[in-house]
Design a protein around this motif. Structure first.
Motif, short mmCIF file in Angstrom:
data_model
loop_
_atom_site.label_atom_id
_atom_site.label_comp_id
_atom_site.label_asym_id
_atom_site.label_seq_id
_atom_site.Cartn_x
_atom_site.Cartn_y
_atom_site.Cartn_z
N UNK A 248 -17.14 31.48 4.76
CA UNK A 248 -18.04 30.59 5.88
C UNK A 248 -17.57 30.95 7.24
N UNK A 249 -16.40 31.39 7.61
CA UNK A 249 -16.16 31.87 8.76
C UNK A 249 -17.01 33.28 9.29
N UNK A 250 -17.13 34.24 8.29
CA UNK A 250 -18.05 35.47 8.33
C UNK A 250 -19.13 35.13 8.80
N UNK A 251 -19.69 34.10 7.97
CA UNK A 251 -21.43 33.79 8.16
C UNK A 251 -21.32 32.76 9.58
N UNK A 353 -24.17 28.37 4.41
CA UNK A 353 -23.85 29.09 5.37
C UNK A 353 -24.50 30.47 5.57
N UNK A 354 -24.57 31.33 4.45
CA UNK A 354 -25.28 32.43 4.34
C UNK A 354 -26.65 32.40 4.61
N UNK A 355 -27.42 31.34 4.18
CA UNK A 355 -28.97 30.96 4.52
C UNK A 355 -28.98 30.88 6.10
N UNK A 356 -28.16 29.96 6.50
CA UNK A 356 -28.01 29.74 8.14
C UNK A 356 -27.93 31.07 8.97
N UNK A 357 -27.10 32.01 8.43
CA UNK A 357 -26.68 33.25 9.00
C UNK A 357 -28.08 33.92 9.22
N UNK A 358 -28.67 34.16 7.95
CA UNK A 358 -29.83 35.00 7.75
C UNK A 358 -30.96 34.50 8.52
N UNK A 359 -31.17 33.17 8.72
CA UNK A 359 -32.30 32.62 9.33
C UNK A 359 -31.86 32.91 10.94
N UNK A 360 -30.73 32.54 11.29
CA UNK A 360 -30.31 33.10 12.99
C UNK A 360 -30.63 34.39 13.31
N UNK A 361 -30.30 35.33 12.35
CA UNK A 361 -30.35 36.81 12.58
C UNK A 361 -31.62 37.27 12.75
N UNK A 362 -32.44 36.70 11.81
CA UNK A 362 -34.12 37.23 11.70
C UNK A 362 -35.09 36.17 12.40
N UNK A 363 -35.14 35.11 12.01
CA UNK A 363 -36.18 34.10 12.22
C UNK A 363 -36.00 33.82 13.97
N UNK A 364 -34.91 33.69 14.34
CA UNK A 364 -34.79 33.51 15.77
C UNK A 364 -35.29 34.29 16.76
N UNK A 403 -27.65 43.51 -4.86
CA UNK A 403 -28.71 43.55 -5.69
C UNK A 403 -28.94 42.61 -6.67
N UNK A 404 -28.00 41.60 -7.10
CA UNK A 404 -27.86 40.60 -7.97
C UNK A 404 -28.67 39.33 -7.83
N UNK A 405 -28.33 38.88 -6.52
CA UNK A 405 -29.23 37.86 -5.98
C UNK A 405 -28.98 37.58 -4.52
N UNK A 406 -29.77 36.93 -3.86
CA UNK A 406 -29.68 36.47 -2.30
C UNK A 406 -28.89 35.17 -2.26
N UNK A 407 -28.04 35.31 -1.34
CA UNK A 407 -27.17 34.09 -1.14
C UNK A 407 -27.92 33.19 -0.24
N UNK A 408 -28.54 32.05 -0.74
CA UNK A 408 -28.91 31.12 0.45
C UNK A 408 -29.31 29.79 -0.51
#
Length: 489
Positions: A248-251, A353-364, A403-408
């Motif tokens: 949670x803290x890393x994301x 938290x992983x989904x939120x981090x991915x959205x902030x890094x790319x979508x924003x 490569x197993x799955x996306x964490x979101x």
């Protein structure tokens, strides 16, 4: 951005940053790496800033150039890191910024091995007692499932050797964060303003207390409370809870960094001057995107195991809760409810938290770039903006577990959907099991093993009777074959 006068460097300097050679050894200060002449002069041990006049002490140049603060990311997550090291996890040696590594002969790893051996012996003793309880168990099928739940709760002990295997990748991730902080300071002019230290302290203090309380309440309501057997369950439950808090803290750090970078980039676009500024922010975003991908790769096996473990625990606890609701809400249901809600919340925060981090890094960043007006910019700046937008499209910023799955959030939804399917199958299996009627014939409870063996005997007898009937039909039902007479002409 009027004070932006940094010398333009090639992109490879930032993308493939390496430690300086021994000829530039004076450019090091407390282990901080430098990639440009300006930053090396600022942090050089022999460097002395020119004296400023008292009248100019409040000048904007002095206020806009604070001193560099190294290891901001590591200091913010340090409370959770120290708690994990106390329980024998993350035996990583760190002697300074960008100097984290995994050493087999270190005192930290030796302590981790000794702690793991002692904990494994303790867990083996508890597991042996639980296995004897399961073997001697007689009663409904849902009681056997609840008994198996205590055996599944000791599986997180396997996380410790998995983290030994991934310790080198995690140490490299810490070093890459230190490199990113240096690059961020060089481009923005100030240190990375992460403010997660207080939150990490609260988590490292409150979460272990809540974890111990949940384990004690579960053992009081679902089984006989034995302090000697509760201790390893408390340690293992704290291990999974603090790993979730660590994730949670890393994301959260990646989300806050992406948000700060997007805000500074938007302010830079209002005072855009040289195209090199856009190029620098593009390189900085590429480094942040790489950190996002490396986070999932560095801890892929750990969180694949944790996802499967949480899925298994949630399925068993919800089944045990639903199977006993027909008899009313009892004392055992309190422990099952706490177990289910605790693990569902942990799984949700890991995915969310992983989904939120991915959205902030790319979508924003894509939104900021798509809203830029290119008419008043020169051709070089327009080219850099287009390259920046193409970089956000071509570089994935999702957190993928090797490569197993996306964490979101889709992972959370998929696990819940699969869980519902298994719950329906288990409930149908429970309905098909005959229960004791308490009639005059004196029916008694049967064990799960006896029921399975009886059902197999019935199936075999049914198959035998079917085969015998089909053989009789073939021998008796077929007409006799005789000689056929020809038709008279």
């Amino acid at each position: 951005m009027a004070n932006y006068y940094r010398r333009k460097k090639a992109d490879a300097v930032f993308l493939n940053a390496k430690p300086l050679n021994s000829a530039n050894a004076q450019a090091y200060l407390y282990g901080v790496r430098k990639y440009s002449i300006g930053l090396a002069e600022r942090l050089d041990a022999d460097y002395e800033a020119p004296p400023l006049d008292r009248k100019k002490s409040s000048d904007s140049t002095a206020s806009n150039n604070p001193e560099f603060t190294p290891s901001v990311f590591y200091r913010n997550i340090a409370p959770v890191n120290w708690f994990l090291r106390i329980i024998g996890v993350l035996p990583i040696v760190r002697r300074g910024p960008a100097r984290a590594k995994f050493e087999i002969n270190s005192a930290s790893f030796i302590y981790s091995v000794v702690f793991f051996v002692l904990l494994a012996c303790y867990v083996g003793y508890v597991a042996n007692n639980r296995i004897h309880i399961v073997r001697s168990l007689s009663g409904p099928f849902e009681e056997a499932v609840i008994a198996y739940l205590f055996l599944v709760n000791i599986l997180p002990i396997m996380i410790i050797p998995i983290l030994w295997y991934e310790a080198r990748k995690i140490a490299k991730l810490f070093n890459d964060w230190d490199d990113f902080e240096v690059l961020y300071y060089q481009i923005s002019g100030h240190s990375l303003p992460l403010k997660l230290r207080q939150k990490a302290l609260y988590i490292a203090t409150v979460l272990p207390i809540l974890s111990v309380l949940s384990v004690v309440i579960t053992h009081i309501t679902m089984s006989d409370l034995n302090i000697n057997q509760v201790v390893p369950y408390c340690i293992l439950d704290n291990l999974t809870a603090m790993l979730g808090a660590w994730w949670f803290l890393i994301c959260e750090a990646m989300s806050n960094t992406a948000h700060l970078l997007a805000e500074r980039f938007q302010k830079a676009l209002k005072h855009i001057g040289p195209a090199a500024m856009v190029a620098d922010y593009r390189v900085l975003w590429l480094r942040l995107s790489k950190l996002t991908r490396d986070t999932g790769n560095a801890m892929c096996y750990t969180f694949v195991f944790m996802s499967l473990y949480l899925f298994f625990i949630i399925t068993l606890s919800i089944y045990g809760l639903m199977s006993q609701l027909s008899e009313g809400f009892g004392i055992k249901d309190i422990g099952l409810t706490i177990t289910a809600l605790w693990n569902i919340g942990l799984l949700f925060y890991i995915c969310d938290e992983a989904h939120y981090a991915s959205v902030n890094v790319r979508t924003n960043f894509q939104k900021k770039l798509l809203m830029v007006e290119l008419n008043w910019m020169n051709s070089d700046a327009q080219t850099e903006i287009n390259m920046f937008l193409r970089a956000t499209e071509m570089n994935p910023s999702t957190i993928n577990c090797g490569g197993f799955f996306d964490v979101n959030r889709s992972l959370f939804k998929g696990l819940l959907t699969t869980m519902v399917t298994y719950l329906v199958v288990l409930l149908q299996f429970q309905i098909s099991i005959p229960t004791d009627k308490g009639d005059s014939e004196g029916a008694t409870n049967i064990t799960v093993v006896d029921f399975v063996m009886d059902s197999l005997d019935n199936d075999m007898s049914l198959m035998g009777s079917t085969t015998a009937s089909s053989t009789t039909a073939r021998t008796t039902g077929a007409p006799p074959i005789g000689k056929q007479k020809g038709r008279k002409g």
